[in-house]
Design a protein around this motif. Sequence first.
Motif, PDB file in Angstrom:
ATOM      1  N   LYS A 102       4.071   2.164   6.957  1.00 41.43           N
ATOM      2  CA  LYS A 102       5.153   1.533   7.707  1.00 41.43           C
ATOM      3  C   LYS A 102       5.497   0.163   7.131  1.00 41.43           C
ATOM      4  N   VAL A 103       6.783  -0.170   7.232  1.00 42.62           N
ATOM      5  CA  VAL A 103       7.279  -1.501   6.890  1.00 42.62           C
ATOM      6  C   VAL A 103       7.912  -2.076   8.144  1.00 42.62           C
ATOM      7  N   ASP A 104       7.380  -3.206   8.597  1.00 47.09           N
ATOM      8  CA  ASP A 104       7.837  -3.814   9.854  1.00 47.09           C
ATOM      9  C   ASP A 104       7.855  -2.778  10.978  1.00 47.09           C
ATOM     10  N   ASN A 105       6.782  -2.007  11.048  1.00 48.61           N
ATOM     11  CA  ASN A 105       6.533  -1.027  12.108  1.00 48.61           C
ATOM     12  C   ASN A 105       7.473   0.171  12.070  1.00 48.61           C
ATOM     13  N   VAL A 106       8.157   0.389  10.954  1.00 45.58           N
ATOM     14  CA  VAL A 106       9.025   1.554  10.782  1.00 45.58           C
ATOM     15  C   VAL A 106       8.494   2.367   9.595  1.00 45.58           C
ATOM     16  N   VAL A 107       8.304   3.667   9.814  1.00 44.58           N
ATOM     17  CA  VAL A 107       7.800   4.530   8.746  1.00 44.58           C
ATOM     18  C   VAL A 107       8.789   4.533   7.585  1.00 44.58           C
ATOM     19  N   VAL A 108       8.272   4.400   6.357  1.00 44.33           N
ATOM     20  CA  VAL A 108       9.158   4.365   5.193  1.00 44.33           C
ATOM     21  C   VAL A 108       9.921   5.687   5.089  1.00 44.33           C
ATOM     22  N   THR A 109      11.148   5.597   4.636  1.00 44.92           N
ATOM     23  CA  THR A 109      12.011   6.779   4.541  1.00 44.92           C
ATOM     24  C   THR A 109      11.415   7.813   3.592  1.00 44.92           C
ATOM     25  N   GLY A 110      11.334   9.057   4.087  1.00 41.87           N
ATOM     26  CA  GLY A 110      10.850  10.150   3.248  1.00 41.87           C
ATOM     27  C   GLY A 110       9.357  10.148   3.020  1.00 41.87           C
ATOM     28  N   PHE A 111       8.597   9.503   3.899  1.00 42.20           N
ATOM     29  CA  PHE A 111       7.146   9.418   3.651  1.00 42.20           C
ATOM     30  C   PHE A 111       6.504  10.794   3.589  1.00 42.20           C
ATOM     31  N   ASP A 112       5.694  10.979   2.568  1.00 36.68           N
ATOM     32  CA  ASP A 112       4.891  12.184   2.362  1.00 36.68           C
ATOM     33  C   ASP A 112       3.577  11.720   1.733  1.00 36.68           C
ATOM     34  N   PRO A 113       2.429  12.148   2.257  1.00 36.62           N
ATOM     35  CA  PRO A 113       1.143  11.669   1.718  1.00 36.62           C
ATOM     36  C   PRO A 113       0.982  11.879   0.216  1.00 36.62           C
ATOM     37  N   GLU A 114       1.676  12.882  -0.333  1.00 39.27           N
ATOM     38  CA  GLU A 114       1.533  13.175  -1.752  1.00 39.27           C
ATOM     39  C   GLU A 114       2.482  12.349  -2.617  1.00 39.27           C
ATOM     40  N   ILE A 115       3.465  11.706  -2.011  1.00 40.36           N
ATOM     41  CA  ILE A 115       4.411  10.868  -2.757  1.00 40.36           C
ATOM     42  C   ILE A 115       3.921   9.429  -2.707  1.00 40.36           C
ATOM     43  N   THR A 116       3.827   8.790  -3.868  1.00 42.90           N
ATOM     44  CA  THR A 116       3.201   7.464  -3.914  1.00 42.90           C
ATOM     45  C   THR A 116       4.178   6.316  -4.186  1.00 42.90           C
ATOM     46  N   THR A 117       5.462   6.611  -4.433  1.00 43.51           N
ATOM     47  CA  THR A 117       6.415   5.533  -4.716  1.00 43.51           C
ATOM     48  C   THR A 117       7.616   5.627  -3.781  1.00 43.51           C
ATOM     49  N   TYR A 118       7.974   4.481  -3.184  1.00 42.27           N
ATOM     50  CA  TYR A 118       9.090   4.419  -2.241  1.00 42.27           C
ATOM     51  C   TYR A 118       9.955   3.204  -2.590  1.00 42.27           C
ATOM     52  N   TYR A 119      11.216   3.253  -2.149  1.00 39.52           N
ATOM     53  CA  TYR A 119      12.174   2.204  -2.511  1.00 39.52           C
ATOM     54  C   TYR A 119      12.822   1.618  -1.254  1.00 39.52           C
ATOM     55  N   LEU A 120      12.904   0.313  -1.239  1.00 33.64           N
ATOM     56  CA  LEU A 120      13.578  -0.400  -0.159  1.00 33.64           C
ATOM     57  C   LEU A 120      14.519  -1.397  -0.829  1.00 33.64           C
ATOM     58  N   ASP A 121      15.810  -1.037  -0.860  1.00 36.26           N
ATOM     59  CA  ASP A 121      16.795  -1.827  -1.600  1.00 36.26           C
ATOM     60  C   ASP A 121      17.619  -2.715  -0.673  1.00 36.26           C
ATOM     61  N   ASP A 122      18.278  -3.696  -1.301  1.00 35.57           N
ATOM     62  CA  ASP A 122      19.251  -4.555  -0.618  1.00 35.57           C
ATOM     63  C   ASP A 122      18.674  -5.248   0.613  1.00 35.57           C
ATOM     64  N   VAL A 123      17.452  -5.742   0.484  1.00 34.78           N
ATOM     65  CA  VAL A 123      16.851  -6.517   1.572  1.00 34.78           C
ATOM     66  C   VAL A 123      17.471  -7.908   1.554  1.00 34.78           C
ATOM     67  N   SER A 124      17.949  -8.353   2.702  1.00 36.99           N
ATOM     68  CA  SER A 124      18.613  -9.654   2.790  1.00 36.99           C
ATOM     69  C   SER A 124      17.698 -10.773   2.316  1.00 36.99           C
ATOM     70  N   ASN A 125      18.296 -11.769   1.676  1.00 39.84           N
ATOM     71  CA  ASN A 125      17.525 -12.927   1.233  1.00 39.84           C
ATOM     72  C   ASN A 125      16.920 -13.684   2.405  1.00 39.84           C
ATOM     73  N   ASP A 126      17.510 -13.523   3.591  1.00 40.68           N
ATOM     74  CA  ASP A 126      16.970 -14.184   4.775  1.00 40.68           C
ATOM     75  C   ASP A 126      15.582 -13.671   5.137  1.00 40.68           C
ATOM     76  N   ILE A 127      15.239 -12.475   4.654  1.00 41.69           N
ATOM     77  CA  ILE A 127      13.922 -11.893   4.941  1.00 41.69           C
ATOM     78  C   ILE A 127      12.963 -12.320   3.846  1.00 41.69           C
ATOM     79  N   ALA A 128      12.033 -13.190   4.201  1.00 36.88           N
ATOM     80  CA  ALA A 128      11.108 -13.760   3.211  1.00 36.88           C
ATOM     81  C   ALA A 128       9.783 -13.016   3.140  1.00 36.88           C
ATOM     82  N   SER A 129       9.524 -12.143   4.120  1.00 37.33           N
ATOM     83  CA  SER A 129       8.260 -11.403   4.118  1.00 37.33           C
ATOM     84  C   SER A 129       8.420 -10.119   4.919  1.00 37.33           C
ATOM     85  N   LEU A 130       7.539  -9.177   4.665  1.00 36.04           N
ATOM     86  CA  LEU A 130       7.490  -7.914   5.388  1.00 36.04           C
ATOM     87  C   LEU A 130       6.047  -7.635   5.798  1.00 36.04           C
TER      88      LEU A 130
END
Length: 276
Positions: A102-130
């Motif tokens: 999870k990222v900020d208490n939300v399950v990452v999109t498309g999570f599958d235990p066998e998949i090891t790489t995920y993408y989170l694009d276009d995060v606002s500059n106002d967000i300094a941490s996750l």
Amino acid sequence: EDGTTSYDVYNYDTNALVTEGNYGSVNHYKVTIPGNVDTVAINAIANATKATVDPTNLGVKTIPVGDKNFTIKVTSESNAANTYTLTIVRQKKANNNLSTLKVDNVVVTGFDPEITTYYLDDVSNDIASLVINAETEDADARIVSGTGTRDLNTGLNNLEVVVKAQNGEEKTYTIKVTREQSTDNRLSRLSINGLPLTPNYVYVAPPAEETKEYNVTLRYNKETFGQSDINAAAHNSTATITYDEDITLDYGETKSFNIKVTAENGSSNTYILKVT
């Protein structure tokens, strides 16, 4: 066997496979089972029809990780006894999967235990941490690193979560987070050393409009004006400030002096000082 799978039996001392019909020639046997199997059914049949097998260590048995010995006693019709030892070796579990990520208490999109790489694009500059949270599929696996609050840089951030199975094998899950560049091209403060600024500078946050033009009146004996006369700071630490070259004024003359603030993303904002 564990109800669905039968396991090969080996000579404990030589590690040679024991085949059907040759069990009586070996007194110490070894069976290896995977870590995810915790119970087995032990069956033994005497070679002679009138011999009996002590049922104490037969049937379904719980096997802890490691070695567990079972003694199997066979008594002949004449009451002669022979004792066999069965060592069952349960391997450590190899499950190093996550059950959730999870990222900020939300399950990452498309999570599958066998998949090891995920993408989170276009995060606002106002967000300094996750905040990264994760749980393991297997209770005996553990998360080595990567959870908790993770600071973000501008651009690509590889946030890795490392999971270690009971047997020590590790797996790394990576969340590739792209944080946008800052668009903040405003000043946080602006004043003139020893001189009044009209109007006074007051920072206002976007999208509110801010005052861009100010007046400065020099003392009668001061003929030059430049960067050294100005006390200014960018609101965002990634922004840069550039100043016009110093200007020289005659008595009663008014000239413009520009202060340019350039945001991290390249957008700019210009403040104009009307200097008299």
